[in-house]
Design an enzyme around this catalytic site. Structure first.
Site, PDB file in Angstrom:
ATOM      1  CD  GLU A 172      46.855  48.918  48.844  1.00 60.63           C
ATOM      2  OE1 GLU A 172      48.051  48.661  48.583  1.00 60.63           O
ATOM      3  OE2 GLU A 172      45.940  48.732  48.022  1.00 60.63           O
ATOM      4  CG  HIS A 224      44.114  46.958  37.762  1.00 56.26           C
ATOM      5  ND1 HIS A 224      43.081  47.594  38.419  1.00 56.26           N
ATOM      6  CD2 HIS A 224      44.913  46.466  38.735  1.00 56.26           C
ATOM      7  CE1 HIS A 224      43.232  47.478  39.726  1.00 56.26           C
ATOM      8  NE2 HIS A 224      44.342  46.795  39.953  1.00 56.26           N
TER       9      HIS A 224
HETATM   10  O1  X8Z Z   1      43.682  47.196  42.798  1.00 60.68           O
HETATM   11  C1  X8Z Z   1      43.409  46.728  43.890  1.00 60.68           C
HETATM   12  C2  X8Z Z   1      44.195  47.150  45.139  1.00 60.68           C
HETATM   13  C3  X8Z Z   1      45.592  47.478  44.837  1.00 60.68           C
HETATM   14  S1  X8Z Z   1      46.548  46.089  44.367  1.00 60.68           S
HETATM   15  C4  X8Z Z   1      43.530  48.359  45.765  1.00 60.68           C
HETATM   16  N1  X8Z Z   1      42.382  45.856  44.028  1.00 60.68           N
HETATM   17  C5  X8Z Z   1      41.557  45.472  42.890  1.00 60.68           C
HETATM   18  C6  X8Z Z   1      40.725  46.642  42.393  1.00 60.68           C
HETATM   19  O2  X8Z Z   1      40.574  47.631  43.126  1.00 60.68           O
HETATM   20  O3  X8Z Z   1      40.183  46.555  41.280  1.00 60.68           O
HETATM   21  C7  X8Z Z   1      41.966  45.183  45.250  1.00 60.68           C
HETATM   22  C8  X8Z Z   1      40.745  44.405  44.895  1.00 60.68           C
HETATM   23  C9  X8Z Z   1      40.677  44.355  43.383  1.00 60.68           C
HETATM   24 ZN    ZN Z   2      46.745  44.760  46.007  1.00 57.41          ZN
END
Ligand code: X8Z
Ligand code: ZN
Length: 408
Positions: free
Chosen positions: A161, A291
């Site tokens: 972060e 996501h």
């Molecule tokens: O979503 C994230 C970050 C925020 S951009 C915590 N990541 C992905 C996830 O958690 O799925 C970082 C690694 C992959």
């Molecule tokens: Zn990130």
């Protein structure tokens, strides 16, 4: 029993003697055939990884450590001993991470985990706990939102972060359109590059999270590399999967009636994991990944997991930590030259095509996986020897998933 005694009994060796009761000259072969019939070659049930999406596998490193008697370099216990499991303790972890960035001459980011930020889960309301970093686009307000716990995984996420925040601060004076990563993968890679350096046993000793006498031996290095691979290499198929799946939905290859079937199928193909219980089209497991309902593209993380090793290697060369030592031992802490190189990349934001920015900062204009391969080369060598010795099969059944998902 001596050789002479065998001659006396009429057997060439003890194996023959033990096997005599089976009255078959092919008995060893028959057993091998039976073993091959039952040998597990199926994908792994997804609930065994200690991560809800099986996206990283480092929680298995205790079980899988090649050398259980050598040092493991898991700093969770050390963190828990040093920091209280509350806002004060968590803020201390942010300070340590921030200090890594300032030590190489990058910007102080204390505003991003200060009073306006949310660094622990609020007790009085529901919030989205998925970690994120925010640019308020006014050149001074940058905040992190994270439900931080005191453990190594979250210590790495803190660096991730802060990598976003560091980018925001460096490109804050560019026109609005250029205030982005060179490409989205760059934005995701910055904090992870710092974490590669911070995670090294050498660095953990420097910041008092690993005991100084914790010996770095060939064995402990292999343990360390396996742990890192379970975190970053095991992620690669997942990083690819999420958008490979969504691209097929968007272009119509995957039909609405097959959303769950195709998810289970692709997860089996890419990750080699299957659901632990039977699924059907009433389920939509992909929707459990933040996501997906959040409509955030995901290929950026696949990109970042390749690119971060490429950037790390370049910074390690600049810091003269590499090639004097193996790549995985490089810690560019306090190295202002490495910091200046990274700063140049960050300040450029998205003002030029990313291949040009890459060329101007590290002298390479293509994304390339050779750095990640080089990083893990000693582990690969170990695993190749181990596999040859144990005669381990590679791969998994590509059809086993069919028993676990009902198709309409
Ligand atoms: O979503 C994230 C970050 C925020 S951009 C915590 N990541 C992905 C996830 O958690 O799925 C970082 C690694 C992959
Ligand atoms: Zn990130």
């Amino acid at each position: 029993m001596s050789l002479n005694t065998f001659c006396y009994t009429g057997f060439d060796n003890l194996k023959q003697m033990w096997l005599r009761k089976y009255e078959s000259s092919s008995f060893q072969k028959d057993c091998e055939y039976l073993w091959n019939q039952v040998r597990p070659e199926d994908p792994i049930p997804a609930h065994l990884f200690g991560n809800m999406w099986s996206q990283t596998w480092e929680h298995l490193s205790d079980f899988l450590a090649p050398y259980p008697n050598a040092t493991m370099f898991d700093v969770t216990e050390a963190l828990k001993k040093k920091y209280t499991q509350d806002k004060a303790g968590v803020t201390e972890m942010f300070k340590v991470a921030n200090e890594f960035f300032t030590s190489v001459g990058l910007h102080d980011m204390s505003v991003s985990y200060g009073p306006k930020a949310q660094v622990v889960k609020p007790a009085d309301r529901e919030v989205v706990c998925h970690a994120s970093a925010w640019d308020f686009s006014n050149k001074k307000d940058f905040r992190i939102k994270m439900c931080t716990n005191v453990n190594q995984e979250d210590f790495v996420t803190i660096h991730h972060e802060l990598g976003h925040i560091q980018y925001y601060i460096n490109y804050k004076n560019l026109p609005e359109t250029f205030r982005q990563g060179a490409n989205p993968g760059f934005h995701e890679a910055i904090g992870d590059v710092a974490a590669l350096s911070v995670n090294t046993p050498k660095h953990m000793m420097k910041i008092g999270l690993a005991e100084n006498q914790a010996g770095i031996s060939k064995e402990s290095s292999i343990n360390y590399l396996l742990k890192t691979a379970l975190e970053r290499v095991a992620f690669l198929p997942f990083g690819f999967l999420i958008d490979a799946y969504r691209w097929k939905i968007f272009d119509g290859t995957i039909k609405r009636k097959d959303l769950e079937y195709e998810w289970v199928k692709m997860r089996s193909e890419y990750q080699g994991v299957v659901p632990p219980v039977i699924r059907d089209e009433e389920d939509f497991d992909a929707g459990s990944k933040y996501h997906v309902p959040g409509n955030t593209p995901y290929i950026r993380y696949f990109v970042s997991h390749i690119l971060e090793f490429q950037l790390y290697k370049a910074l390690c060369i600049t810091a003269q930590e590499y090639p004097a030592n193996p790549l995985h031992e490089c810690d560019f802490y306090q190295n202002k030259d490495a910091g200046a190189q990274l700063k140049k990349l960050l300040e450029a934001g998205a003002s030029k095509n990313w291949e040009i920015i890459l060329k101007e900062t590290i002298g390479q204009d293509k994304m390339d996986a050779s750095a990640i391969l080089e990083y893990f080369a000693p582990l690969l060598e170990y695993l190749r020897e181990y596999r040859a010795k144990m005669n381990y099969p590679i791969g998994w059944s590509k059809t086993a998933f069919e028993a676990l998902v009902k198709r309409e």
